[in-house]
Design an enzyme around this catalytic site. Structure first.
Site, mmCIF file in Angstrom:
data_model
loop_
_atom_site.group_PDB
_atom_site.id
_atom_site.type_symbol
_atom_site.label_atom_id
_atom_site.label_comp_id
_atom_site.label_asym_id
_atom_site.label_seq_id
_atom_site.Cartn_x
_atom_site.Cartn_y
_atom_site.Cartn_z
ATOM 1 N N GLU A 36 -32.908 14.504 -18.809
ATOM 2 C CA GLU A 36 -33.937 14.335 -17.773
ATOM 3 C C GLU A 36 -35.066 13.437 -18.285
ATOM 4 O O GLU A 36 -35.326 13.366 -19.484
ATOM 5 C CB GLU A 36 -34.492 15.709 -17.360
ATOM 6 C CG GLU A 36 -33.469 16.523 -16.584
ATOM 7 C CD GLU A 36 -33.971 17.894 -16.161
ATOM 8 O OE1 GLU A 36 -35.107 18.256 -16.520
ATOM 9 O OE2 GLU A 36 -33.208 18.602 -15.484
ATOM 10 N N LYS A 189 -14.712 -16.840 -0.612
ATOM 11 C CA LYS A 189 -14.221 -15.761 -1.480
ATOM 12 C C LYS A 189 -13.865 -14.536 -0.650
ATOM 13 O O LYS A 189 -14.593 -14.156 0.251
ATOM 14 C CB LYS A 189 -15.331 -15.391 -2.479
ATOM 15 C CG LYS A 189 -15.019 -14.235 -3.403
ATOM 16 C CD LYS A 189 -16.195 -13.940 -4.339
ATOM 17 C CE LYS A 189 -17.102 -12.865 -3.783
ATOM 18 N NZ LYS A 189 -18.235 -12.532 -4.662
ATOM 19 N N ARG A 191 -12.633 -10.407 -1.254
ATOM 20 C CA ARG A 191 -12.472 -9.378 -2.279
ATOM 21 C C ARG A 191 -11.586 -8.257 -1.732
ATOM 22 O O ARG A 191 -11.803 -7.793 -0.613
ATOM 23 C CB ARG A 191 -13.855 -8.819 -2.651
ATOM 24 C CG ARG A 191 -13.870 -8.085 -3.985
ATOM 25 C CD ARG A 191 -15.247 -7.532 -4.270
ATOM 26 N NE ARG A 191 -16.204 -8.458 -4.833
ATOM 27 C CZ ARG A 191 -16.322 -8.727 -6.140
ATOM 28 N NH1 ARG A 191 -15.502 -8.163 -7.004
ATOM 29 N NH2 ARG A 191 -17.241 -9.561 -6.567
ATOM 30 N N ASP A 216 -26.031 -17.762 -7.667
ATOM 31 C CA ASP A 216 -25.637 -16.517 -7.004
ATOM 32 C C ASP A 216 -26.777 -15.508 -7.146
ATOM 33 O O ASP A 216 -27.633 -15.657 -8.016
ATOM 34 C CB ASP A 216 -24.348 -15.959 -7.622
ATOM 35 C CG ASP A 216 -23.555 -15.123 -6.614
ATOM 36 O OD1 ASP A 216 -24.059 -14.875 -5.508
ATOM 37 O OD2 ASP A 216 -22.411 -14.721 -6.942
ATOM 38 N N SER A 220 -22.200 -9.602 -11.899
ATOM 39 C CA SER A 220 -21.887 -8.252 -12.371
ATOM 40 C C SER A 220 -20.736 -8.334 -13.381
ATOM 41 O O SER A 220 -20.966 -8.554 -14.568
ATOM 42 C CB SER A 220 -21.549 -7.366 -11.161
ATOM 43 O OG SER A 220 -21.232 -6.079 -11.605
HETATM 44 C C1 R5P Z 1 -21.318 -10.657 -3.901
HETATM 45 O O1 R5P Z 1 -21.214 -10.957 -2.735
HETATM 46 C C2 R5P Z 1 -22.453 -11.108 -4.762
HETATM 47 O O2 R5P Z 1 -23.221 -12.098 -4.174
HETATM 48 C C3 R5P Z 1 -21.966 -11.569 -6.128
HETATM 49 O O3 R5P Z 1 -21.185 -12.725 -5.965
HETATM 50 C C4 R5P Z 1 -21.135 -10.506 -6.772
HETATM 51 O O4 R5P Z 1 -21.807 -9.284 -6.704
HETATM 52 C C5 R5P Z 1 -20.827 -10.812 -8.206
HETATM 53 O O5 R5P Z 1 -20.031 -9.794 -8.713
HETATM 54 P P1 R5P Z 1 -19.014 -10.081 -9.892
HETATM 55 O O6 R5P Z 1 -19.799 -10.720 -10.993
HETATM 56 O O7 R5P Z 1 -18.494 -8.723 -10.276
HETATM 57 O O8 R5P Z 1 -17.943 -10.959 -9.364
#
Ligand code: R5P
Length: 294
Positions: A36, A189, A191, A216, A220
């Site tokens: 915590e 793109k 997903r 971007d 992540s």
């Molecule tokens: C998604 O629409 C976001 O704009 C980023 O492109 C995305 O979150 C990137 O995630 P990652 O690095 O896992 O591909």
């Protein structure tokens, strides 16, 4: 005005105070053995405009809860107003039910934030700005893209090309290309809703011999950037850079992007990371000045 750097945005908090020419008010912070969080303001907040700076990148749930504790306590301690600077708001990408039964997490985050009563809320390049409409408090969705593009101007780019790695980033490259002076384009793109795997389609990408910057909001796992770097290289781009507002950079994302041929990843301190070379402190400071001089 009192700037309070939260545990997740210590550096940014101090930088904002520094730009404003005031002293930051550090908090006492520790984690109890069971995990915590313990937080204590060390300065008297009574009748003060309190600005709490706390991002909610990984570990999201902990950082988010600390943010709620800080806001609630600041209110309790008699502050005149509470401003939350949350440069990255967690769960922004879960903005709808992609599969039936899913939690719409981004909405829940704002519902939670509303319970602690915030006067003014500042964030950066929120993934889906429409979600912010669910939030009744005064929200400022700032952008770090102009700062990133201005920063990239220092790289002497040849026929600078701004690339959006998906259509969600088109608005970002419209802004960056105006500053960098070159063309812009985007990739398509998709997903996979279950595995998260991405597929990218390209149409008319005129980048041969040009220097390209991919812009971007978030990096992540890096898969989006990696595929964009690969495509740019395949189409003959000369130098390739990856720029983002929120460098979450999970695992070895940074190395994988660089190995694919990006010369550098340029990120901001919306989320502190090894690539956070650009601070959003001046942009936050300017917004605070504007707000408090009204
Ligand atoms: C998604 O629409 C976001 O704009 C980023 O492109 C995305 O979150 C990137 O995630 P990652 O690095 O896992 O591909």
């Amino acid at each position: 005005m009192i700037i309070v750097p939260g545990p997740a945005s210590k550096d940014l908090g101090f930088r904002i105070a520094n730009v404003l020419g005031i002293e930051a008010a550090p908090i006492e912070f520790k984690r109890f053995p069971d995990g915590e969080s313990y937080l204590r303001f060390t300065k008297n907040l009574e009748k003060e405009d309190v600005v709490i700076v706390q991002t909610t990148g990984p570990p999201q749930d902990i950082n988010l809860f600390q943010l709620l504790l800080l806001i609630d306590a600041a209110r309790d301690l008699g502050s005149k107003s509470v401003t939350a600077v949350v440069p990255y708001v967690a769960y922004g990408r879960q903005d709808k039910r992609f599969l039936s039964g899913e939690a719409i997490s981004s909405k829940t985050v704002f519902k939670l934030l509303e319970t602690v009563d915030i006067d003014y809320f500042i964030t950066f390049d929120y993934h889906n700005p429409e979600i912010l409409n669910y939030f009744k408090d005064h929200v400022e969705n700032l952008s770090a893209i102009p700062s990133l593009a201005n920063f990239m101007k220092g790289y002497n780019l040849k026929e600078a090309f701004s690339l959006a790695p998906d259509d969600g980033a088109i608005e970002l490259v419209k802004v960056s290309s105006k500053i960098l002076g070159g063309d812009f384009g985007w990739l398509k793109k998709t997903r996979d809703k279950v595995t998260g795997e991405i597929t990218v389609e390209v149409e008319n990408l005129d980048v041969k011999g040009k220097d390209a910057v991919i812009f971007d909001d978030i990096i992540s796992t890096g898969s989006t950037m990696i595929s964009a770097v690969k495509i740019l290289k395949r189409h003959g781009a000369r130098r390739v850079y990856a720029a983002c507002v929120h460098p979450l950079l999970i695992g070895d994302a940074k190395d994988k992007i660089l190995m694919e041929g990006a010369l550098e990843i340029i990120g901001t301190d919306c989320v502190q990371s090894p690539v956070s070379v650009l601070s959003v402190a001046p942009v936050v400071a300017e917004a605070l000045r504007r707000h408090f001089s009204r």
